[in-house]
Design a protein around this motif. Structure first.
Motif, PDB file in Angstrom:
ATOM      1  N   THR A   1       0.840  -1.206   0.000  1.00  7.45           N
ATOM      2  CA  THR A   1       0.000   0.000   0.000  1.00  7.45           C
ATOM      3  C   THR A   1       0.869   1.248   0.000  1.00  7.45           C
ATOM      4  O   THR A   1       0.665   2.177  -0.772  1.00  7.45           O
ATOM      5  N   ARG A   2       1.884   1.265   0.881  1.00 10.34           N
ATOM      6  CA  ARG A   2       2.739   2.451   0.984  1.00 10.34           C
ATOM      7  C   ARG A   2       3.572   2.650  -0.272  1.00 10.34           C
ATOM      8  O   ARG A   2       3.790   3.786  -0.705  1.00 10.34           O
ATOM      9  N   LEU A   3       4.045   1.546  -0.854  1.00  6.19           N
ATOM     10  CA  LEU A   3       4.870   1.680  -2.058  1.00  6.19           C
ATOM     11  C   LEU A   3       4.043   2.227  -3.217  1.00  6.19           C
ATOM     12  O   LEU A   3       4.501   3.076  -3.977  1.00  6.19           O
ATOM     13  N   GLU A   4       2.798   1.712  -3.339  1.00  3.62           N
ATOM     14  CA  GLU A   4       1.951   2.193  -4.426  1.00  3.62           C
ATOM     15  C   GLU A   4       1.671   3.682  -4.235  1.00  3.62           C
ATOM     16  O   GLU A   4       1.726   4.463  -5.189  1.00  3.62           O
ATOM     17  N   ALA A   5       1.414   4.087  -2.977  1.00  2.19           N
ATOM     18  CA  ALA A   5       1.155   5.504  -2.699  1.00  2.19           C
ATOM     19  C   ALA A   5       2.386   6.338  -3.039  1.00  2.19           C
ATOM     20  O   ALA A   5       2.272   7.445  -3.562  1.00  2.19           O
TER      21      ALA A   5
END
Lengths: 355, 315
Positions: free
Chosen positions: A340-344
C-alpha cells in the motif's frame, strides 16, 4: 574433520561466491543453507532474544536449518554494530539447544580482515597455503564484483522488462552457472556472457523514468527476503532503482571512503554514526544532488545506527523537499501494508513529475 | 444518457460507495457496515444504490475500488481501477478542498496523515505495527464503559476536567482507563481523556516529524467523534475542518480516478451472482503462502498470494 559439512548464513545471492570460495580453500563438503522462507524466520525468532535486531533471527534460522540438514561446521562474520556479537551469542544459543557443531568466527578480537579470515580457515584446513588462500580470496572478490555489476544493471532495468520474469529467470540461470566457476578466466567469461545476455533482454524504458534510491541498513538492503522484496515491488511501478550497498562496497570501497563521506555530510555530521549511518546521510545528499525523485529508507526493527541517522536524513530531506519514506521490518510486518505504501509513493512521485 | 462513475471504499468496519458525474458531483452515496464480509457488504451497498439510480438518465462507465478489501472487490466487479487508500483519499479531498494542506484520517483499523501542497501529495505516513488510537479501540472502550460509541463525542464535550490517560499503546491505555475508573473519576472525564489520548497518540505516531499546516481536514470514521476533533484543535491550536461527507472521500477519490481509465459497461446484475472465496495454503515449500482463490458461480476467476510460480493456481 574433512567430512564435516560447512555451512553459513544467507546474504542475498552472495551464497554463490561464498560457496565458491569455501569449496576451494577447504576440503570439506559445503552446504548452502536451505533458501530463506517464513519457517527460517519462525525458527530464528523462536530461539532469539525478542528485541535483538532482525538479521540475527534470520542468521540463527539459517544455522538451525543447516544443522538439521547435517552441517557441523558453522561460519559467521561480524561488523561494526551489534553484528559483532552475533557469532558468540548464536553459538551459545545453538549449544544450549543441544546441537553438536564447531563454530568458526572470521572475527578475531572484534576485527575482520584477510588475516583473521586466514586464521579461521586454517582451523578447518590446516594445510591451506597462503598463496592458495590469497588467490581464491581475490578471485572471490572478483566474482562478487562481477555479480554486483550485473545486479546493478538488473535494478536499473527490471521495472521495464517486456516479458515478465525474464530478468529473474536469467538471474537464476546466471547464479547456478557462476556456482560452477573454476578460476579468474572462467569467471570473466561468464561475466561477459551474462552481461551481454542481460543487455539483450528486451526492455521498454523511457528516457526520463522515475528514479528512486534505496538506502538503509546493509542486511535488509542485500537480503531481499527480509525487506519483502522491496526493490522488485517498487520496480513494478516502472521505476529505476539505485542501491549503494553491496559487498563490493562494504568489503573494499568503504574503508577508503570515510573522509569523502564526512566531507559530503559536513553540514550535518561531524563523526561517524556507526555501521552505515554516516554512509546513508551522505547517500541522501548524493541522491538529492543527482535529482532523484524519491528515497526509500529501510532498516530492521531495532537497528541502532540507522535510528541515529534517521533524524538527520529526515532534516536533509525536509530542507530539500525530497520525498522519503521509512520502513522498519520485523518478524510481524505485513506485506500488504508495505505494498500500500509503495503504491502511494509511486503515485505521489508521478503526480510531482506532472507539475 | 449521462456518463457516471462508481467508487467504492471497502474498509474494515464500513463500506462506502458513491456515484459521481463527470463534474465530480456526488449523485448517489451510501454508507453501510462491512460486518466482516466485504462481498456481502458490497452487494448490499450496490442494491441500495440501485434503488435510487436513474437507469434512463445515467450509465456507469467506470468503477474504482479502494480500502483494505480493494483487490477482492475490484476483481469481483471487474473494476477499471484498484487504488490504495492513501492516493484515493488525497484525490477525493483535494477535489473538494483545493487548498487543503493537511489531511488527518483515523479509520477503523488504520490511521494516516497526508500532507498536500499545491494539490499535490508531498508526504504521507500510515500507522505501522499497531492499531492504537483507531476506531476499533474507541468502540471497544465504549463497550467497556457501556455507552454507544455515537454518543462518545457529545459526552466528552460535557467534561471540564479531562483525565490523563496513557496514550502510547492501546494495552497501556486500556489498563490506565480501568485504573482511573476504579479510582473514581467521572465517566465523562475519562471519555474526554480517551479522546485526547487518541489525538495525542496520533500526533506522536503517524504525525511525528510532520509539519501540520492549516487548512487541516479530519476524516475517517473517528472524525464523526466531536470529542476527538476538539482534542485535535486544542493540541494543534488550529482550526480543524470536518466535512459531513468526510467518510466518502476515499470512494470519491477512486471514482475520480476511474474517469481516466478505459470505459466499461457496469451492470448492477452483479449482485445476483454467487461469489465464493477460498483460502488455500500452498505446501510446496516452508513459506506456506496463503493463496486466496475467487470463484464466480464456481468458476475460478482469480487467485493471488503466492510468492513464486510453483504456487500459482490456474484453471
Amino acid at each position: 574433520m574433512t567430512n564435516n559439512i560447512i555451512s553459513f548464513p544467507h546474504l542475498g545471492n552472495y551464497s554463490i561466491p561464498i560457496y565458491y570460495f569455501l569449496s576451494h580453500v577447504t576440503k570439506n563438503p559445503i552446504k548452502i543453507a536451505p533458501p530463506i522462507t517464513k519457517k527460517t524466520l519462525e525458527l530464528g525468532s523462536k530461539y532469539s532474544p525478542d528485541f535483538v535486531c532482525l538479521p540475527f533471527k534470520y542468521n540463527l534460522g539459517n544455522f538451525i536449518e543447516s544443522l538439521e540438514e547435517g552441517a557441523s561446521i558453522l561460519l559467521q562474520a561480524g561488523g561494526g554494530c551489534r553484528y559483532g556479537y552475533y557469532g558468540e551469542v548464536q553459538c551459545q544459543i545453538l549449544k544450549d539447544l543441544g546441537y553438536d557443531f564447531k563454530f568458526v568466527s572470521f572475527l578475531d578480537d572484534a576485527k575482520l580482515n584477510p588475516k583473521t579470515i586466514y586464521k579461521a580457515l586454517k582451523s578447518i584446513n590446516p594445510k591451506l597455503s597462503k598463496i592458495r588462500y590469497l588467490y581464491y580470496l581475490t578471485t572471490t572478490m572478483f566474482m562478487i564484483n562481477c555479480l554486483d555489476k550485473i545486479e546493478n544493471y538488473i535494478r536499473l532495468n527490471i521495472g521495464f522488462e517486456v516479458k515478465s520474469q525474464s530478468f529473474k529467470n536469467l538471474e537464476k540461470r546466471m547464479l547456478s552457472d557462476f556456482k560452477k566457476s573454476k578460476g579468474v578466466i572462467s569467471i570473466l567469461k561468464k561475466y561477459r556472457k551474462y552481461k551481454k545476455l542481460f543487455k539483450s533482454l528486451p526492455i521498454n524504458k523511457p528516457k526520463n523514468c522515475l528514479k528512486i534510491g534505496v538506502i538503509g541498513e546493509l542486511y535488509t538492503s542485500m537480503e531481499q527476503f527480509s525487506s519483502y522484496f522491496i526493490e522488485e515491488n517498487l520496480a513494478k511501478y516502472n521505476i529505476e532503482i539505485k542501491r549503494y550497498t553491496n559487498l563490493t562496497y562494504l568489503l573494499i570501497k568503504k574503508q577508503f571512503n570515510l573522509k569523502k563521506l564526512l566531507k559530503k555530510a559536513r553540514n550535518y555530521v561531524t563523526y561517524e554514526l556507526g555501521a552505515d549511518g554516516l554512509d546513508n546521510v551522505a547517500r541522501t545528499i548524493d541522491l538529492i544532488e543527482k535529482n532523484y525523485d524519491g528515497i526509500v529508507h529501510i532498516k530492521p526493527f531495532g537497528c541502532t545506527p540507522e535510528i541515529g541517522a534517521i533524524p538527520i536524513i529526515n532534516k536533509i530531506c525536509k530542507q530539500n523537499k525530497m520525498p522519503i519514506i521509512y520502513f522498519s521490518f520485523d518478524s510481524q510486518t505485513s506485506d500488504e501494508g508495505i505494498k500500500t505504501r509503495l503504491e502511494a509513493l509511486a503515485d505521489m512521485l508521478k503526480e510531482r513529475r506532472k507539475k | 444518457m449521462q456518463k457516471c462513475y462508481l467508487g467504492i471504499d471497502i474498509g474494515s468496519i464500513s463500506t462506502k460507495g458513491v456515484i459521481i458525474n463527470q463534474n465530480n458531483d456526488i449523485l448517489y452515496s451510501d454508507y453501510i457496515w462491512t460486518e466482516g464480509n466485504p462481498i456481502d457488504a458490497v452487494k448490499r451497498l450496490l442494491k441500495s444504490l440501485e434503488k435510487n439510480f436513474d437507469k434512463e438518465k445515467y450509465q456507469i462507465v467506470g468503477v474504482g475500488t479502494t480500502g483494505s478489501a480493494r483487490k477482492l472487490i475490484g476483481t469481483i466487479l471487474n473494476a477499471s481501477i484498484i487504488k490504495n487508500e492513501i492516493t484515493a483519499h488525497a484525490i477525493g479531498t483535494i477535489s473538494k478542498y483545493p487548498d487543503i494542506k493537511t489531511i488527518l484520517e483515523i479509520g477503523g483499523q488504520d490511521s494516516k496523515i497526508i500532507l498536500v501542497e499545491d494539490k499535490i501529495v508531498t508526504d504521507y505516513a500510515m500507522n505501522t505495527l499497531c492499531a492504537a488510537g483507531t476506531g476499533s479501540f474507541l468502540s471497544s472502550q465504549a463497550k467497556r464503559l457501556n455507552i454507544d460509541v455515537k454518543d462518545f463525542g457529545n459526552i466528552a464535550l460535557t467534561s471540564t476536567n479531562p483525565t490523563k490517560i496513557a496514550a502510547r499503546c492501546t494495552v497501556f491505555a486500556e489498563s490506565d482507563l480501568v485504573h482511573k475508573a476504579q479510582m473514581g473519576y467521572k465517566k465523562e472525564d475519562i471519555i474526554a481523556g480517551l479522546c485526547k489520548s487518541v489525538a495525542l497518540n496520533y500526533l506522536n505516531n503517524v504525525g511525528k516529524g510532520k509539519k501540520i499546516k492549516s487548512p487541516i481536514i479530519f476524516q475517517g470514521g473517528v472524525s464523526k467523534n466531536i470529542g476527538v476533533k476538539k482534542a485535535f484543535e486544542s493540541l494543534l491550536k488550529k482550526e480543524v475542518i470536518v466535512d459531513e461527507n468526510g467518510h466518502l472521500m476515499g470512494a470519491l477519490g477512486v471514482a475520480i480516478l476511474a474517469q481516466n481509465e478505459k470505459e466499461i459497461n457496469f451492470d448492477f446484475n452483479i449482485t445476483n451472482l454467487n461469489f465464493t472465496t477460498i483460502g488455500v495454503e500452498c505446501d510446496k515449500c516452508p513459506n506456506h503462502c496463503e493463496i486466496i482463490t475467487i470463484r464466480k458461480d464456481n468458476k475460478l476467476i482469480d487467485a493471488w498470494g503466492n510468492r513464486c510460480e510453483r504456487g500459482a493456481i490456474k484453471n
